[in-house]
Motif scaffolding. Structure first.
Motif, PDB file in Angstrom:
ATOM      1  N   SER A  70       0.826  -1.218   0.000  1.00 28.84           N
ATOM      2  CA  SER A  70       0.000   0.000   0.000  1.00 28.84           C
ATOM      3  C   SER A  70       0.856   1.261   0.000  1.00 28.84           C
ATOM      4  N   GLY A  71       2.120   1.129  -0.376  1.00 35.59           N
ATOM      5  CA  GLY A  71       3.032   2.262  -0.385  1.00 35.59           C
ATOM      6  C   GLY A  71       2.814   3.175  -1.576  1.00 35.59           C
ATOM      7  N   PRO A  72       3.781   4.040  -1.846  1.00 35.96           N
ATOM      8  CA  PRO A  72       3.624   5.032  -2.915  1.00 35.96           C
ATOM      9  C   PRO A  72       3.698   4.442  -4.323  1.00 35.96           C
ATOM     10  N   GLY A  73       4.207   3.232  -4.470  1.00 38.99           N
ATOM     11  CA  GLY A  73       4.290   2.608  -5.784  1.00 38.99           C
ATOM     12  C   GLY A  73       5.471   3.108  -6.597  1.00 38.99           C
TER      13      GLY A  73
ATOM     14  N   GLU B 208       5.367  -5.649 -13.230  1.00 34.65           N
ATOM     15  CA  GLU B 208       4.772  -4.782 -12.218  1.00 34.65           C
ATOM     16  C   GLU B 208       3.583  -4.086 -12.858  1.00 34.65           C
ATOM     17  N   ASN B 209       2.431  -4.184 -12.213  1.00 37.94           N
ATOM     18  CA  ASN B 209       1.237  -3.550 -12.770  1.00 37.94           C
ATOM     19  C   ASN B 209       0.375  -2.906 -11.690  1.00 37.94           C
TER      20      ASN B 209
ATOM     21  N   GLY C 235       0.253   1.716  -5.002  1.00 40.40           N
ATOM     22  CA  GLY C 235       1.240   0.812  -4.423  1.00 40.40           C
ATOM     23  C   GLY C 235       1.903   0.009  -5.529  1.00 40.40           C
ATOM     24  N   VAL C 236       2.661  -1.009  -5.133  1.00 41.45           N
ATOM     25  CA  VAL C 236       3.275  -1.879  -6.133  1.00 41.45           C
ATOM     26  C   VAL C 236       2.485  -3.179  -6.234  1.00 41.45           C
ATOM     27  N   ARG C 237       2.631  -3.802  -7.365  1.00 38.92           N
ATOM     28  CA  ARG C 237       2.035  -5.120  -7.590  1.00 38.92           C
ATOM     29  C   ARG C 237       2.970  -5.876  -8.520  1.00 38.92           C
ATOM     30  N   PHE C 238       3.832  -6.695  -7.913  1.00 36.87           N
ATOM     31  CA  PHE C 238       4.758  -7.523  -8.680  1.00 36.87           C
ATOM     32  C   PHE C 238       4.120  -8.887  -8.879  1.00 36.87           C
ATOM     33  N   GLN C 239       4.202  -9.408 -10.094  1.00 37.51           N
ATOM     34  CA  GLN C 239       3.649 -10.725 -10.371  1.00 37.51           C
ATOM     35  C   GLN C 239       4.682 -11.577 -11.096  1.00 37.51           C
ATOM     36  N   PHE C 240       4.991 -12.715 -10.469  1.00 35.84           N
ATOM     37  CA  PHE C 240       5.815 -13.742 -11.086  1.00 35.84           C
ATOM     38  C   PHE C 240       4.869 -14.746 -11.727  1.00 35.84           C
ATOM     39  N   LEU C 241       5.125 -15.125 -12.957  1.00 38.71           N
ATOM     40  CA  LEU C 241       4.452 -16.250 -13.589  1.00 38.71           C
ATOM     41  C   LEU C 241       5.546 -17.273 -13.861  1.00 38.71           C
TER      42      LEU C 241
END
Length: 118
Positions: free
Chosen positions: A55-58, A98-99, A103-109
């Protein structure tokens, strides 16, 4: 163990970039065929999606494109954490992106058989 280190770095970076209240979440689920197609991954192989959000600044929009390049940083950091995480994803025959909007949203596939030892 490499993924564990990557997620530990995500948490440390989240705390470094946020001066107020911070929440972080890690989620794992099966990646959809649409996600695999969008990432250019094998549609016939089962993939796991690991998501880290905070929930940070992103990451500023103008930096998102270069965020995974080595030595790129929006702060006083070295700029290697996201580069190393991206290398982890590639070593596991997967992808990292990252999308986040807030905040940030990192996704590993990553392929499911690779996730067991990662």
């Amino acid at each position: 163990p490499r993924l564990v280190c990557d997620f530990e770095n995500f948490v440390a970076d989240s705390h470094r970039h946020c001066s107020g209240f911070l929440s972080t979440h890690i989620m794992a689920c099966r990646a959809s065929r649409e996600e695999l197609a969008r990432a250019g991954l094998d549609l016939n192989a089962e993939h796991i999606k690991l998501t880290y959000t905070d929930s940070g600044p992103g990451i500023p929009l103008e930096f998102k494109r270069d965020a995974f390049l080595e030595f790129e940083s929006t702060s006083d950091g070295l700029g290697i954490g996201l580069s190393l995480a991206n290398e982890t994803a590639q070593a596991l025959s997967g992808t990292l992106y990252e999308n986040g909007l807030l905040g940030v949203r990192f996704q590993f596939l990553i392929p499911a058989e690779q996730a067991v030892d990662a």
